[in-house]
Design an enzyme around this catalytic site. Structure first.
Site, mmCIF file in Angstrom:
data_model
loop_
_atom_site.group_PDB
_atom_site.id
_atom_site.type_symbol
_atom_site.label_atom_id
_atom_site.label_comp_id
_atom_site.label_asym_id
_atom_site.label_seq_id
_atom_site.Cartn_x
_atom_site.Cartn_y
_atom_site.Cartn_z
ATOM 1 N N ASP A 105 0.870 -1.154 0.000
ATOM 2 C CA ASP A 105 0.000 0.000 0.000
ATOM 3 C C ASP A 105 0.915 1.214 0.000
ATOM 4 O O ASP A 105 2.101 1.102 0.307
ATOM 5 C CB ASP A 105 -0.842 -0.071 1.278
ATOM 6 C CG ASP A 105 -1.697 1.149 1.444
ATOM 7 O OD1 ASP A 105 -2.241 1.617 0.445
ATOM 8 O OD2 ASP A 105 -1.806 1.626 2.577
ATOM 9 N N GLU B 215 -7.729 14.900 7.676
ATOM 10 C CA GLU B 215 -8.676 15.832 8.248
ATOM 11 C C GLU B 215 -8.021 16.705 9.297
ATOM 12 O O GLU B 215 -8.181 17.917 9.317
ATOM 13 C CB GLU B 215 -9.848 15.065 8.864
ATOM 14 C CG GLU B 215 -10.676 14.337 7.832
ATOM 15 C CD GLU B 215 -11.994 13.879 8.401
ATOM 16 O OE1 GLU B 215 -12.037 13.610 9.614
ATOM 17 O OE2 GLU B 215 -12.969 13.809 7.638
ATOM 18 N N ASN C 139 -8.538 -0.552 4.054
ATOM 19 C CA ASN C 139 -8.673 -0.889 2.637
ATOM 20 C C ASN C 139 -7.621 -1.905 2.189
ATOM 21 O O ASN C 139 -7.650 -2.374 1.073
ATOM 22 C CB ASN C 139 -8.597 0.372 1.777
ATOM 23 C CG ASN C 139 -7.315 1.135 2.019
ATOM 24 O OD1 ASN C 139 -6.663 0.937 3.044
ATOM 25 N ND2 ASN C 139 -6.933 1.972 1.092
#
Lengths: 1322, 352
Positions: free
Chosen positions: A413, A660, A973
């Site tokens: 990833d 965020e 994920n």
């Protein structure tokens, strides 16, 4: 208890079964039924809250454990043989004695199981007896009860810092807004607080919560193990349905935080809670080695059967040849002699019993022990320990350690794996204008080298004074305009020093761009008229509001130790001042060095600066660096003085995703401070100091399909409904309506295009991009939409889809505000690790959800791609195109690799493919071609892939190429991918523990992969492979002694070694050395393995454990057993030797041969080795001597009394042992010596280098790497200080597809653009 | 983790940085290459050579005389007689003469040898009761089931000693005569002390009961099927050689490892002339009481007279094995020397 008929009981049980199996459950409050007997309880069918994780009960332990153990084939085989031994006609040994080995093994296993189960029982007991508060109708208050008394339908109160005892539907909290914060770190390891909100309007007695007034029915789904999903609605007495989801569920095992108390309705209890359903034990995988091993075991079975057949036929023939009945032929107990054929038939089974050790039963036990030892060493490796998080490497799957040494493909990833996943706000583009935030970039560049360099800085002379003064004037003149903001900024830096979980100063500090500050603090913006519509304001509001960040106050925040704490918490002004000097000095240092080596500097790239010049007025580059120094100085200085806005000081943000948080901190730096967030409102402080409270109408949460999130708020001033949406650029760009700024000045007509351009540039720099949009929703639209929304939320079936549909409905016609670029910095040592893995012959693939440009850039940064590589971009819209591209590329690549001219130029090929194309390429008809192409590529970057695609890629490669794959990732994920690969590695990082929980091994840094694979993987593999081969050899060598003897005893299955001694031989004398060998042997030192990654290749593919090595060792075993048998035979031939006296030297000889054989194989002798080896020999003699001294008639009919003693008094014994051992081991020894002398393998050469002293060795290692064709260029670059160059846009351009390439044409292929122009750094 | 509890603080889970846990224990890693092992090879070759030569010289000094008497001399008629099982009870004696060309110097051991007799069959080997032979009363009257079917006779009396091994005892007896110049002299043989000390004194004991003769002790037991006389009559003259502790029985009970074997029958008693130096050269004859049938298994019977060395009987194999091994190691050592010369030199230069 009243008596009930059995029929009723059965009926009740069936009904309960049905109730539990139903998809929907109706739950009612228990309170009205309190005190009634069980049959009248409405929720009696559902499980209570007591848990029992033990496997066994006290009474049933023995039968259940036996049952459990007989699941193992090996044990069944063993017991089968023992039973066979009880059949009189075929028995070979005393049946009772034959049971001993299996009993020992099974007792050991049972003891281990029993102890583990007892531990579980104890912990269950502790948990079950924890206290909690349950509401009682009689007492009219919450009573203290034990956890196991909690039942579905109860009302449970949980107070601050207490653990939730069952899955509760939150009904009431002490918070006026009905909010409750929970910490789920027990469950998924995510340390940020999560907000849960109480279901409102269920109790008529608001605001005082009265459980007794609860008269609704809770309808919820069947229990499942999804921690992030829950479906339920509450049906009020008036048939009104109120939907609730995971946001109202308190999960068992969570801790209540920031909330005084909360009351919930128990929906699931005990084993049906989500946490218990998630609680699976360690997983078992079968390693590649073990699969191969099983094949070899089958060979052993065949060998065994062959030998038994030989014995059986031999016995038959021998009987046939007898002229009559000799006195030594003993009839059976009836006095009859069996016919030769029947005897032969029986003999077959007797032989199986006799030669049973040929099937290495103890091998399985030994392998398990070895793996435990290997795991012990892996988890204790201090190099794999991360001080920051105080975490070791975790081995979740216990039995695939050796697979680590055979990896050929790594699927990684990107975010959080290659990169830190610590997001730093870098740049933004608002309304088509780029704000590069150079100062911030420089600050990051300074912060980056944390240690070591400081020393150098201190030695450097202070920067020239002129620069300072010059600059001071400069800034002062500009500063006047936004004095207020500056103060706030200073607070930012000050605040950063409080160490909040998950945020270091690096992430929280943002130095605002001067131009942007000017822009937002322009005097004409301060009048309130334009404020409402100012896109800059909207942009920052979006930044601050459009997220799920939880604001926690300093009192509630959890402290976390971090590297920065030591420097951060000093309040000594002198200290901070000296820090400042260092910082500014280092800034200059970097700056000067940057001038000479423009591409060396990682964070400040020349091209990016040049590029921004296109959009912006040129900024004096030389100036900006020093400016920062001064600015920081002034900021720090002002932070020493009192600040009026003390409240914002204590704020800390806890976000589910680091992006965020980074954005909120960025907004904060510009004065838009997120002050508070409740489910219904968001409070933001504006730069002007006024606080705006937005009413939150709805939050459309992020999902992987939409790739965006939105928040619908009511603007406090304009009272408009405003939808702020942020998301990936491609998810946003297609939803745009007419430019937002129509009514603004005409120069910004093409904001979307400009922003897209900036986004592309960001991506090329390796930044993560997000677009921000705004939409004003009219009240009418909102009204109608909200009805749909409510309906969707209350739906039971496919609620997700409906909810998503409603979100999509609203997210249209967005107007673009701007975009942000967030840097996700590479983790330390990632490029080195990648290079090492590549040299180790491992293909590294990156599967990322990011844009191709970002991926390619990261690829260059972490040296997955090299400048001289061929980069193939595949991106196409339809399948036809995809097919032709694949064919044509494949052809090209084939031609390329077959071209003789390219043999010595080690040109590598890299493939970049996007998710859409990947889907087509992985379709069944193109799969083979894709795999064929990918096989020829050194690296493959898959961009914009979904979690499902990730696992699909892994599966396809794994199945088609038959290679060992490893997947590494950190986020939810990646779970699919991690589970699909042979080895899944989870990185315990910022994104919670889901990946870690699904993984086989959990590490905390990507760089740990290097040592884990190259050192531990190699060691584990070679150790285990050699151990297994040795084990086979050992068994065959020993058993064959018995077999050869059959030729002299009429194939009567006789043994010349006492059976007890045979058992001891396997159980004690020769069992520990191979296990120790498997745990501790070290063929090459760790330094060597890390220094020459190529050594890893020895384990790949077939590795050392092949059929060849297996059969060679079996043949060697045959040879050795022949020698060990026939030399003593020839010596004792025609003498008066008796059976056991003959067997004793044989046993001794085979002990020596077997142990010395191991000694030849052992590569490094430590104290442990010596002790174990000598102890084994000593044990043999002590035990055998003691046994033959004490056992006069203890083991009829065999009788070893005083045999070893008399043998040891005979010089012949020693002469015999010496010559036999020497002859038996001579071939192997000679073979080793010859191979090592004439054609040493890389491993042997490495071992030889290991013996040299350190400096010579290092020199040799370098020499070797260059010699082995890693390439002079690469080596020379390695010798430079690590410089993970962020490839600059200009550099990638020739290879990377431009935006039009991807979007516009139907077919795009940048066919193999060889990039020789790319300058090689000197 | 039990360990983790002990520590606290930020680095609580940090692994110990000990040499063992970090796998950094000082280690000796031998390199098996030509140059390192060559001295060892030459040394081994030399040692084996010396040992081989020494053993060979020692073996040369021993002498062995073997004589197959199965059908030799007058024994052919006995051989024929024993072919028929019904004649088992009849006695048969015969004489075989032979010549010793060279005197056997030192202690001379008299063995009887059997060929093709499988004492090492599993069933046969197991068919005995050591507990009975060690003198346990219970087992005397109630032999172990391993002895089946030789545990009880047809009348149901327990057999002592039970089992096939004891049953099939070698029951030929020999008298050796030296046909010297002064007429035939019986060669004195020590028929005792031919067993292992531990066998005679520990493993085999007669059942003891106070004030009872051996006959009384064995009362109620039957003799083995093939035996002519009961166990308590094996040596009537010597009570320390009777019953279970009879030397011949003990020797027989130690089952031979291979089908061709010899067992000690007696040792030359060297007190009197002309046997003080061993057996002188000359003609000898053996009177044999020929009882043991061998034709059922195509067996041969022989008599072996031999002297021993410090490492056992006349054994040419061991010295030869040492010599061959020595040559083999030497050969390999030479090959390795060549290899080292050709390849090792290269590496030397590479190292430089």
């Amino acid at each position: 208890m009243t008596w009930r008929s059995p029929l009723a009981l059965v009926r009740d049980a069936l009904r309960g079964q049905r109730a539990r199996e139903k998809d929907l459950r109706n739950l009612a409050s228990n309170l009205p039924y309190e005190g009634l007997d069980k049959a009248k309880q409405p929720n009696r069918y559902f499980l209570g809250n007591g848990i029992k994780t033990t496997k066994y009960t006290l009474l049933l332990f023995i039968p259940m454990n036996l049952f459990e153990q007989f699941h193992r084939l090996a044990n069944i085989y063993f017991v089968g043989l023992a039973i066979l031994n009880f059949v009189p006609v075929v028995n070979a040994f005393q049946p009772e004695v034959a049971l001993i080995p299996i009993c020992v093994i099974m007792c050991l296993a049972a003891l281990k199981d029993g102890w583990e189960d007892f531990r579980r029982y104890q912990s269950d007991n502790k948990i079950n007896n924890t206290l909690c508060f349950i509401y009682s109708r009689k007492e009219k208050q919450f009573m203290e009860r034990r956890w196991k008394d909690v039942r579905v339908g109860d009302f449970v109160k949980v107070v601050y810092n207490e653990i939730v005892p069952a899955d509760l539907l939150l009904l009431h909290t002490s918070d006026p807004n009905g909010v409750c914060h929970i910490d789920t770190s027990n469950l998924d390891g995510e340390t940020n607080l999560k907000q849960r909100r109480a279901m409102s309007g269920l109790c008529v007695s608001d605001p005082e919560f009265e459980p007794e007034s609860f008269n609704s029915v809770v309808v919820c789904e069947k229990p499942n193990n999804n921690l992030n999903h829950f479906k339920c609605y509450v049906e009020k007495p008036d048939k009104e349905k109120v939907g609730a989801g995971i946001q109202s569920l308190l999960l068992r095992g969570c801790t209540v935080k920031n909330t005084d108390h909360a009351v919930g309705f128990v929906v699931y209890a005990g084993h049906e809670t989500k946490s218990m359903l998630n609680n699976n034990g360690p997983r078992y995988k079968r390693s590649k080695l073990e699969r191969k091993l099983n094949i070899n075991v089958i060979f052993c079975v065949i060998l065994l059967l062959t030998m038994c057949l030989v014995g059986s036929v031999g016995h038959f023939l021998w009987l046939q040849k007898l002229p009559s009945v000799p006195p030594y032929l003993v009839p059976n107990s009836n006095g009859h002699l069996d016919s030769p054929s029947l005897s032969g038939f029986y003999m077959f089974f007797t032989m199986i019993i006799l030669l049973q050790i040929l099937i290495p039963i103890s091998l399985y036990v030994s392998i398990e022990l070895v793996k435990i030892g290997q795991i012990f060493f892996i988890t204790n490796d201090i190099d794999l320990y991360n001080e920051e998080t105080d975490s070791r490497v975790q081995c979740k799957t216990l039995n695939i350690t050796e697979d680590l040494g055979q990896i050929e493909y790594i699927f990684s990833d990107k975010t959080g794996t290659l990169t830190e996943n610590k997001m730093v706000f870098r740049r933004c583009s608002i309304m088509g204008t780029e704000y590069p935030h150079k100062e911030n970039a420089i600050r990051l560049a300074v912060l980056e080298p944390e240690s070591g360099e400081e020393v150098i800085f201190n030695q450097r002379p202070r920067p020239p004074h002129t620069g300072w003064s010059l600059h001071a004037e400069d800034t002062n003149s500009e500063d006047t305009g936004y004095d207020h903001d500056n103060q706030r900024k200073s607070k930012v830096t000050g605040n950063a020093q409080s160490n909040v979980a998950f945020s270091s100063p690096l992430e929280t500090e943002v130095i605002p761009d001067r131009k942007l500050l000017q822009q937002i603090s322009r005097p004409d913006r301060s009048d309130s008229g334009s404020r409402k519509t100012d896109p800059y304001l909207d942009f920052f509001l979006g930044l601050a509001i459009c997220n799920t960040v939880v604001v926690s106050t300093a009192t509630a925040q959890r402290q976390r130790e971090s590297v920065f704490s030591s420097s951060g918490q000093t309040n000594n002004p002198l200290d901070s001042l000296s820090n400042l000097v260092k910082k500014s000095a280092s800034t200059r240092h970097i700056f000067t060095s940057w001038k000479y080596k423009p591409k060396r500097s990682r964070t400040v790239s020349e091209d990016s600066v040049v590029e921004e010049d296109h959009f912006n007025t040129p900024v004096k580059i030389e100036g900006s660096g020093v400016t920062d120094g001064l600015q920081t100085c002034s900021l720090q200085a002002s932070s020493q003085c009192d600040d009026p806005a003390a409240t914002s000081d204590n704020l800390s943000y806890e976000a589910e995703s680091p992006d965020e948080a980074a954005l909120v901190y960025a907004a904060k730096a510009y004065g838009f401070i997120l002050l508070a967030r409740t489910p219904d409102s968001v409070t933001v402080r504006l730069p002007s100091g006024e606080d705006l409270v937005f009413e939150v109408l709805d939050t459309l949460t992020f999902d992987f399909n939409r790739k965006r999130m939105s928040i619908l708020v009511r603007h406090p001033i304009t009272k408009e409904c405003v939808l702020y949406t942020k998301g990936a650029d491609y998810a946003i760009m297609e939803l745009l309506s007419t430019p937002y700024a129509e009514h603004l000045s005409g120069k910004q007509k093409n904001i979307a295009a400009d922003t897209q351009h900036h986004l592309d540039c960001y991506a090329k720099e390796g930044l993560r991009t997000l677009c921000f949009t705004k939409k004003i929703v009219t009240d009418k639209v909102y009204e109608s939409w909200t009805v749909n929304r409510q309906r969707a939320l209350a739906a039971m079936d496919n609620r997700e889809e409906l909810v998503m549909d409603t979100a999509v409905q609203l997210e249209t016609d967005l107007s673009l505000l701007g975009a942000t670029g967030i840097e996700d910095r590479l983790q330390e040592s990632v490029p080195e690790t990648v290079v090492a893995l590549r040299e180790a012959g491992i293909q590294v693939w990156v599967l990322t959800g990011d844009k191709p440009e970002t991926a390619v850039n990261i690829g260059y940064a972490c040296r997955l791609l090299e400048e001289e590589d061929l980069v193939i971009n595949m991106s196409c819209k339809n399948k036809l195109a995809c097919t032709s591209i694949l064919d044509c590329t494949l052809e090209e690549v084939r031609r390329y690799s077959e071209d003789p001219r390219n043999v010595d130029t080690r040109q590598d090929i890299a493939l970049v493919i996007d998710g859409h194309t990947l889907t087509m390429a992985l379709s069944s008809d193109l799969q083979d071609r894709f795999v064929d192409l990918a096989k020829r590529c050194r690296t493959v970057l898959c961009c914009r892939v979904t979690p499902l695609q990730k696992s699909r890629v892994v599966k396809v490669v794994r199945e088609k190429l038959k290679v060992m794959t490893l997947a590494v990732g950190d986020g939810a994920n990646d779970v699919n991918m991690i589970q699909a690969a042979d080895i899944g590695i989870g990185i315990s990082g910022q994104e919670g523990m889901q990946a870690v929980m699904a993984s086989d091994f959990a590490i905390s840094r990507f760089k740990h992969l290097k040592k884990l694979l190259l050192v531990h993987g190699h060691w584990c593999y070679t150790r285990l492979a050699n151990m297994i081969i040795y084990f086979f050899y050992k068994n065959v060598a020993y058993v064959n002694l018995l077999f050869w003897y059959q030729f002299f005893c009429g194939f009567s299955a006789n043994t010349m070694i006492d059976y007890w001694l045979m058992i001891f031989f396997n159980l004690f004398f020769t069992s520990v050395p191979p296990i120790m060998f498997g745990i501790m042997d070290k063929d090459v030192s760790a330094e060597m393995l890390l220094g020459v990654p190529e050594l890893y290749r020895t384990g790949q593919g077939a590795g050392e454990y092949t059929f060849f090595t297996f059969w060679v060792s079996i043949l060697d075993a045959f040879y050795q057993s022949l020698v060990c048998f026939f030399i003593p035979y020839l010596v004792y031939q025609d003498s008066d030797i008796d059976v056991f006296t003959f067997g004793t030297p044989l046993n001794t000889i085979s002990l020596f041969t077997i142990l010395l054989h191991l000694s030849i194989e052992i590569k490094a002798w430590t104290v442990v080795h010596w002790v174990v080896m000598l102890a084994s020999v000593a044990l043999y003699f002590i035990v055998t001597l003691a046994y033959s001294a004490m056992c006069v008639t203890c083991n009829p009919p065999s009788n070893p009394y005083w045999i070893l003693q008399s043998q040891m008094a005979d010089p012949m014994f020693y002469l015999l042992c010496t010559i036999t051992t020497v002859v038996a081991l001579l071939p192997r020894y000679t073979f080793h010596v010859l191979r090592n002398s004439i054609a040493p393998s890389p491993l042997v050469q490495a071992r030889r280098l290991d013996r040299l002293d350190v400096s010579t060795r290092d020199e040799w290692m370098k020499e070797w790497r260059s010699f082995r064709g890693i390439g002079q260029v690469k080596r020379s670059r390695l010798s430079n200080p690590p410089s993970p160059t962020l490839g600059t846009p200009a550099d990638i351009h020739p290879q990377s597809p431009t935006a039009s390439d991807i979007m516009g044409d139907d077919l795009t292929l940048n066919v193999i653009s060889e990039n020789f122009q790319r300058p090689v750094h000197k | 983790m039990g360990k983790g509890k002990g520590k606290s603080g930020p680095l609580a889970r940090r692994p110990d940085n000990s040499a063992f846990k970090q796998q950094r224990l000082p280690a000796w890693s031998p390199m098996l290459t030509a140059n390192t092992v060559l001295p060892f090879f030459y040394f081994m070759a030399l040692i084996c050579m010396l040992l081989g030569v020494w053993l060979l010289l020692t073996v040369q000094s021993t002498q062995e005389v073997k004589m197959d008497y199965t059908e030799a001399g007058t024994c052919d008629k006995c051989f024929e007689k024993r072919k028929n099982a019904s004649n088992a009870a009849q006695t048969c004696s015969c004489t075989v003469g032979f010549n010793i060309k060279k005197a056997l110097k030192g202690d001379v051991f008299f063995y009887y040898g059997l060929q093709n007799f499988h004492q090492n069959l599993r069933r046969y080997m197991d068919s005995r009761d050591d507990a009975q032979m060690v003198g346990k009363k219970r087992n005397l009257k109630n032999p172990s089931s391993y002895c089946k079917p030789f545990n009880m006779d047809q009348k149901g009396l327990p057999i002592a000693p039970c089992g096939a091994v004891a049953n099939s005892i070698f029951n030929d007896s020999f008298t050796l005569h030296y046909l010297g110049s002064g007429g035939p002299v019986q060669v004195p043989l020590l028929r005792k002390g031919i067993t292992w000390y531990t066998d005679k004194n520990v493993k085999y004991r007669n059942p003891t009961t106070e004030n009872m003769t051996l006959v009384q002790v064995f009362n109620g037991t039957a003799r083995p099927l093939y035996w002519q006389k009961p166990v308590y009559e094996l040596d009537l003259l010597d009570s320390t050689n009777n019953g279970f502790i009879n030397d011949d029985l003990i020797v027989w009970m130690r089952e031979a490892a291979f089908p061709n074997f010899k067992k000690l029958y007696g040792v030359l008693y060297r007190a009197n002339k002309p046997f003080t130096n061993g057996l002188p050269a000359g003609n000898y004859s053996i009177d044999i009481s020929y009882n043991f049938p061998v034709q059922y298994f195509q067996g041969r019977k022989e008599v072996v007279l031999t002297t021993l060395t410090w490492f056992g009987g006349q054994n040419h194999f061991l010295p030869v094995a040492y010599l061959v091994t020595s040559c083999l190691i030497l050969l390999i050592a030479v090959v390795l020397t060549v290899a080292w010369y050709k390849f090792g030199k290269n590496r030397k230069s590479m190292d430089e």
